[in-house]
Write an enzyme that holds these catalytic residues in place. Structure first.
Site, PDB file in Angstrom:
ATOM      1  CE1 TYR A 126      -4.191  -1.774   0.366  1.00  0.00           C
ATOM      2  CE2 TYR A 126      -2.832  -3.282   1.635  1.00  0.00           C
ATOM      3  CZ  TYR A 126      -3.999  -3.017   0.955  1.00  0.00           C
ATOM      4  OH  TYR A 126      -4.970  -3.970   0.854  1.00  0.00           O
ATOM      5  CG  ASN A 162     -10.799  -1.373  -8.468  1.00  0.00           C
ATOM      6  OD1 ASN A 162     -11.248  -0.683  -9.361  1.00  0.00           O
ATOM      7  ND2 ASN A 162      -9.965  -2.393  -8.665  1.00  0.00           N
ATOM      8  CB  CYS A 218      -7.366  -3.227  -6.205  1.00  0.00           C
ATOM      9  SG  CYS A 218      -8.854  -4.211  -6.236  1.00  0.00           S
ATOM     10  CG  HIS A 219      -5.800  -9.009  -7.841  1.00  0.00           C
ATOM     11  ND1 HIS A 219      -6.444  -8.395  -8.898  1.00  0.00           N
ATOM     12  CD2 HIS A 219      -4.789  -9.732  -8.397  1.00  0.00           C
ATOM     13  CE1 HIS A 219      -5.857  -8.738 -10.039  1.00  0.00           C
ATOM     14  NE2 HIS A 219      -4.842  -9.548  -9.768  1.00  0.00           N
ATOM     15  CD  GLU A 232      -2.334 -11.650 -11.315  1.00  0.00           C
ATOM     16  OE1 GLU A 232      -1.320 -11.081 -10.885  1.00  0.00           O
ATOM     17  OE2 GLU A 232      -3.393 -11.055 -11.593  1.00  0.00           O
TER      18      GLU A 232
END
Lengths: 204, 165
Positions: free
Chosen positions: A143, A166, A174-175, A201
C-alpha cells in the site's frame, strides 16, 4: 357458482405467459435501445473461479465489475442512481470483456486491453487506481509503495480506501496491493478471492 | 426526484402484463410491435419519470398510444382518429366461444380497451378514464359492458351471436 364469476380471472389466463417469446422481445428491445443510443448501461453476469461477476459497460467502456458479495442488485441500483437508470441486461456490449476475462482465468492473458469508463472514481482514489496496472502480472506492491506511485507517499490509508472501492476489480488489479509485511490485507471480493487471483498469477 | 430503479427491473416486472394488454387491444399479429415500441419509448422517457409514479399506468398509457400508432402504420384505417377500429377480428363462431382472447378482439374498441386496462393491467377505473378520456363512470361502464358481452359468448353461456349487439 358460475364460471362467469371468474371471467376476469379467465381473461388473464386467455393470454398465457410466454417466457420464450418475451425473452426474444427483450433481446429485441436491447438491440433497438442500443441502436437508438439510449442504452446507457448494458450489463450481464459471468461465472468465474472467484464466483459470478457482474459486468456493466457504458458506450465509453467497462464501468463496473462486481463480486457477488457486493450484491449485484445493489450494484445495479447504485449505477442507476449515479449514472443512469437506462440499464438493460444486454450481453453483446460485453462480449470482448467476457473473452478477455476467460483468457485471464485460463492463465493465457496477463493484461487487459479493454476500454474503461473511469467515471465512478475521482480524485486521489482515481489516481491510485490508474497506477495499479503498472504493477505487473504476478507481482505485488505494498500500500505504501502504491501511495508513493500515486504521488502522495503518506496517503497509505487512502490507497487502502481506493482499493476497497475499486469499481473495476480483477481488470484494475487492486488484488496485487498487499501489506508491507507480506500479508494479503483486505479485498473487496473477499480475501479468498484475492488469494485465488494471486495464486493464479503466480502459477502462470 | 426522478425514478432510479434500473429499467431492466421495469421490463422484468411489467413486460408480461403489457404484452397481454397489447394482445387484447390489437390481437396477436401486431402485439409484438406495440410492445417493442412501448418499451423503447418508455426507456427513452424513463429518466424523467417522477419518483413514486404508477409505473404500470404510465406503461399502459404509452401502450395505448403505441397501439393506435401501430394500427395507423398498418394503414388499416386512414381516418385521423385517436380510436382503434372496431371488430377487425374474424366473425364469432355460432354458439359458445371457448376462445376468450378472440372474443375480446370482437368487442367494440372502447370496451376492449377498458377491459384490457382494468382487468388485465389491473388499473382502477379512474386511471383507465385518464387514458381513454371521459369520466370514471364511463370507463367503469365500458369495462362492465365488455365483460357482459364476453359472458354471452364464453361457455357455458348458450346465447347465440345473433343476440349480441
Amino acid at each position: 357458482m358460475s364460471i362467469h364469476d371468474d371471467l376476469p380471472r379467465h381473461l388473464t389466463a386467455a393470454y398465457p405467459d410466454t417466457p420464450d417469446h418475451l425473452h426474444r422481445l427483450r433481446e429485441r428491445l436491447a438491440a433497438a435501445a442500443r441502436a437508438d443510443g439510449i442504452l446507457d448501461i448494458a450489463y450481464r453476469t459471468v461465472d468465474s473461479p472467484v464466483g459470478p461477476l457482474l459486468l456493466a459497460a457504458t458506450d465509453i467502456g467497462l464501468v463496473r465489475v462486481a463480486y457477488q458479495r457486493e450484491g449485484h442488485d445493489t450494484v445495479l441500483q447504485t449505477l442507476a442512481e449515479r449514472i443512469s437508470p437506462r440499464i438493460l441486461l444486454a450481453p453483446a456490449r460485453l462480449d470482448t470483456t467476457v473473452r478477455e476475462l476467460e483468457e485471464y482465468f485460463a492463465g493465457t492473458r496477463t493484461a487487459f486491453d479493454l476500454p474503461l469508463d473511469w467515471r465512478l472514481s475521482a480524485g486521489f482514489r482515481a489516481s491510485v487506481l490508474h497506477r495499479l496496472p503498472d504493477i505487473g502480472y504476478g507481482h505485488t506492491a505494498s500500500y505504501a509503495a502504491v501511495a508513493a506511485l500515486a504521488g502522495n507517499p503518506r496517503a497509505v490509508r487512502a490507497v487502502g480506501t481506493a482499493c476497497a472501492t475499486n469499481p473495476l476489480p480483477v481488470v484494475v488489479p487492486c488484488h496485487r496491493v498487499v501489506r508491507s509485511d507480506g500479508s494479503l490485507g483486505g479485498y473487496l471480493g473477499g480475501v479468498e478471492a484475492k488469494r485465488a487471483l494471486l495464486t493464479l498469477e503466480d502459477a502462470a | 426526484m426522478t425514478s432510479t430503479q434500473p429499467f431492466e427491473t421495469v421490463v422484468e416486472q411489467h413486460g408480461a402484463t403489457v404484452l397481454r394488454v397489447c394482445r387484447a387491444v390489437l390481437g396477436p399479429a401486431d402485439a409484438d410491435d406495440a410492445w417493442s415500441e412501448t418499451f423503447l419509448a418508455a426507456m427513452r422517457a424513463y429518466p424523467d419519470l417522477a419518483a413514486g409514479a404508477n409505473v404500470e399506468a404510465w406503461l399502459v398509457t404509452i401502450a395505448h398510444r403505441k397501439a393506435i400508432d401501430v394500427v395507423r402504420a398498418a394503414g388499416r384505417r386512414a381516418v385521423p382518429t385517436d380510436r382503434l377500429p372496431d371488430t377487425p377480428a374474424p366473425p364469432a363462431p355460432d354458439g359458445p366461444d371457448p376462445d376468450l382472447a378472440a372474443a375480446v378482439t370482437r368487442l367494440p374498441h372502447r370496451q376492449r380497451q377498458a377491459v384490457a386496462y382494468h382487468y388485465l393491467a389491473g388499473l382502477p377505473h379512474g386511471e383507465v378514464a385518464a387514458i381513454l378520456g371521459g369520466s370514471t363512470d364511463a370507463a367503469r361502464r365500458a369495462a362492465a359492458d365488455g365483460i357482459a358481452a364476453l359472458r354471452r359468448t364464453y361457455p357455458p353461456a348458450t346465447t347465440r351471436k345473433g343476440d349480441l349487439r
